[in-house]
Motif scaffolding. Structure first.
Motif, PDB file in Angstrom:
ATOM      1  N   GLY A   1       2.710   1.737  -3.179  1.00 37.84           N
ATOM      2  CA  GLY A   1       1.822   2.239  -4.223  1.00 37.84           C
ATOM      3  C   GLY A   1       1.751   3.757  -4.220  1.00 37.84           C
ATOM      4  O   GLY A   1       1.739   4.392  -5.282  1.00 37.84           O
ATOM      5  N   ALA A  34      -4.328   3.151  -3.521  1.00 35.47           N
ATOM      6  CA  ALA A  34      -3.254   2.376  -2.905  1.00 35.47           C
ATOM      7  C   ALA A  34      -3.789   1.070  -2.299  1.00 35.47           C
ATOM      8  O   ALA A  34      -3.115   0.038  -2.339  1.00 35.47           O
ATOM      9  CB  ALA A  34      -2.547   3.213  -1.838  1.00 35.47           C
ATOM     10  N   ARG A  50      -4.503  -6.223  -5.093  1.00 39.84           N
ATOM     11  CA  ARG A  50      -4.229  -7.020  -6.295  1.00 39.84           C
ATOM     12  C   ARG A  50      -3.072  -7.971  -6.083  1.00 39.84           C
ATOM     13  O   ARG A  50      -2.990  -9.026  -6.738  1.00 39.84           O
ATOM     14  CB  ARG A  50      -3.960  -6.091  -7.483  1.00 39.84           C
ATOM     15  CG  ARG A  50      -5.216  -5.491  -8.077  1.00 39.84           C
ATOM     16  CD  ARG A  50      -4.943  -4.856  -9.431  1.00 39.84           C
ATOM     17  NE  ARG A  50      -4.191  -3.628  -9.314  1.00 39.84           N
ATOM     18  CZ  ARG A  50      -4.751  -2.418  -9.179  1.00 39.84           C
ATOM     19  NH1 ARG A  50      -6.068  -2.305  -9.140  1.00 39.84           N
ATOM     20  NH2 ARG A  50      -4.012  -1.342  -9.088  1.00 39.84           N
ATOM     21  N   ARG A  51      -2.177  -7.632  -5.182  1.00 39.01           N
ATOM     22  CA  ARG A  51      -1.016  -8.500  -4.925  1.00 39.01           C
ATOM     23  C   ARG A  51      -1.249  -9.471  -3.773  1.00 39.01           C
ATOM     24  O   ARG A  51      -0.811 -10.618  -3.830  1.00 39.01           O
ATOM     25  CB  ARG A  51       0.211  -7.636  -4.621  1.00 39.01           C
ATOM     26  CG  ARG A  51       0.693  -6.797  -5.794  1.00 39.01           C
ATOM     27  CD  ARG A  51       1.924  -5.986  -5.412  1.00 39.01           C
ATOM     28  NE  ARG A  51       3.016  -6.844  -4.964  1.00 39.01           N
ATOM     29  CZ  ARG A  51       4.148  -6.370  -4.434  1.00 39.01           C
ATOM     30  NH1 ARG A  51       4.304  -5.054  -4.283  1.00 39.01           N
ATOM     31  NH2 ARG A  51       5.091  -7.205  -4.056  1.00 39.01           N
ATOM     32  N   ASP A  87      -6.226  -0.643  -3.525  1.00 39.49           N
ATOM     33  CA  ASP A  87      -6.426  -1.551  -4.663  1.00 39.49           C
ATOM     34  C   ASP A  87      -5.109  -2.123  -5.159  1.00 39.49           C
ATOM     35  O   ASP A  87      -5.038  -3.300  -5.544  1.00 39.49           O
ATOM     36  CB  ASP A  87      -7.139  -0.816  -5.795  1.00 39.49           C
ATOM     37  CG  ASP A  87      -8.596  -0.527  -5.471  1.00 39.49           C
ATOM     38  OD1 ASP A  87      -9.118  -1.119  -4.500  1.00 39.49           O
ATOM     39  OD2 ASP A  87      -9.212   0.290  -6.178  1.00 39.49           O
ATOM     40  N   MET A  88      -4.055  -1.302  -5.158  1.00 39.49           N
ATOM     41  CA  MET A  88      -2.741  -1.802  -5.567  1.00 39.49           C
ATOM     42  C   MET A  88      -2.289  -2.940  -4.666  1.00 39.49           C
ATOM     43  O   MET A  88      -1.769  -3.959  -5.124  1.00 39.49           O
ATOM     44  CB  MET A  88      -1.712  -0.668  -5.542  1.00 39.49           C
ATOM     45  CG  MET A  88      -1.936   0.416  -6.564  1.00 39.49           C
ATOM     46  SD  MET A  88      -0.679   1.722  -6.425  1.00 39.49           S
ATOM     47  CE  MET A  88      -1.424   3.024  -7.403  1.00 39.49           C
ATOM     48  N   HIS A 137       0.839  -1.215   0.000  1.00 40.54           N
ATOM     49  CA  HIS A 137       0.000   0.000   0.000  1.00 40.54           C
ATOM     50  C   HIS A 137       0.866   1.255   0.000  1.00 40.54           C
ATOM     51  O   HIS A 137       0.649   2.172  -0.802  1.00 40.54           O
ATOM     52  CB  HIS A 137      -0.911  -0.031   1.227  1.00 40.54           C
ATOM     53  CG  HIS A 137      -1.690   1.229   1.445  1.00 40.54           C
ATOM     54  ND1 HIS A 137      -3.004   1.382   1.041  1.00 40.54           N
ATOM     55  CD2 HIS A 137      -1.344   2.416   2.020  1.00 40.54           C
ATOM     56  CE1 HIS A 137      -3.422   2.588   1.350  1.00 40.54           C
ATOM     57  NE2 HIS A 137      -2.439   3.234   1.956  1.00 40.54           N
TER      58      HIS A 137
END
Length: 311
Positions: free
Chosen positions: A187, A228, A234-235, A230-231, A184
């Protein structure tokens, strides 16, 4: 004359209506990156309206400005703008808009200087609490662990972004939760959200009575956090970052009755745990393209008389 009035009207409508339309929309929380793009295009269009109106007003008021603005344009193009028929207030309007531009630049410069001063102070405090070891090189992306009883994590933007995290946070966050928190903050650093925050704060402070700038600042602060999140999700998954937010903030009392400004974290957790469906790829592409065309509208309004004269 009409072009300048059209530009000023267009800028005023965009500044007044964009915040209302975005507030009513239900998709920004689902697509925060797209929402940030739309906001930037709207603000760019408003600023462009002011710049173009200033240029035309100054060209109408002063011959010394008219020549550089129109350059080698044919006389038919110059005549199409009817600069000589402009009202006597063309000069004062140009000066007023120029002062607004100078004030914007001054506010942005002040915001950057203040932020850099705070950043230098925070880096000095960080270095005091966590001095470099012998042989450790300056620069590079570093994770700094600090002793602390309160679970905290924050990032320091700049050429070499740094993530600071307290030992209390390390005790609470395990495995994927810690990885999600680091992702996060990374990001934020990789997307250079700090630059967007500078501009939004400078415009809102410099022009507090303009609705679009105040809404832009408020929404940017919220949307960069969602982006951030969402970034990281996704991982490492939505559950991991949601649990990390809970662990970091539950002692602050934000999950019970709290002021409205503290309700952001529960909303972020709810969004992660119960995600709304994303927009389709086609709709995202269409909205991206439409938003990119918004700043082109002031240009089109400005150049229509000249292009018509050449036709």
């Amino acid at each position: 004359m009409m072009v300048t009035l059209a530009l000023m009207t267009l800028g005023a409508l965009a500044a007044a209506m964009a915040p209302r339309l975005m507030a009513r929309a239900d998709w920004p929380d689902r697509e925060p990156v797209l929402a940030l793009w739309v906001w930037q295009c709207v603000v760019a269009a408003v600023l462009l309206c002011c710049v173009l109106a200033m240029a035309l007003s100054a060209a109408a008021a002063w011959e010394s400005v008219r020549s550089p603005v129109f350059g080698p344009a044919p006389s038919a193009v110059v005549d199409a703008y009817a600069l000589k028929t402009y009202e006597p207030w063309a000069g004062p309007l140009a000066v007023l808009l120029a002062c607004g531009g100078a004030w914007t630049a001054a506010m942005l410069t002040r915001e950057v200087r203040r932020t850099r001063a705070r950043r230098r102070q925070r880096r000095a405090d960080l270095l005091l609490r966590s001095p470099r070891l012998p042989g450790e090189e300056r620069g590079g992306e570093r994770l700094v662990v600090l002793e602390g009883d309160r679970p905290q994590a924050w990032w320091l933007p700049g050429a070499a972004p740094q993530l600071a995290i307290t030992t209390a946070a390390l005790r609470r966050l395990k495995g994927r939760q810690l990885d999600a928190l680091i992702a996060h903050e990374q990001g934020h650093a990789r997307a250079r959200h700090d630059l967007l925050l500078y501009c939004a704060s400078a415009l809102a402070v410099g022009f507090p009575q303009v609705p679009v700038f105040a809404a832009f600042r408020d929404q940017v602060h919220r949307l960069v956090e969602l982006a951030a999140d969402d970034m990281a999700s996704r991982r490492f998954g939505r559950l991991a970052i949601a649990l990390a937010l809970v662990e970091l903030n539950e002692d602050r009392g934000v999950f019970g009755p709290c002021p409205a400004q503290c309700a952001e974290v529960p909303q972020r957790v709810h969004r992660l745990l119960e995600p709304a469906p994303r927009l389709t790829r086609g709709r995202r592409l269409r909205m991206t393209a439409i938003a990119a065309l918004v700043p082109a509208v002031p240009l089109l309004v400005t150049f229509i008389p000249g292009l018509s004269a050449l036709a």
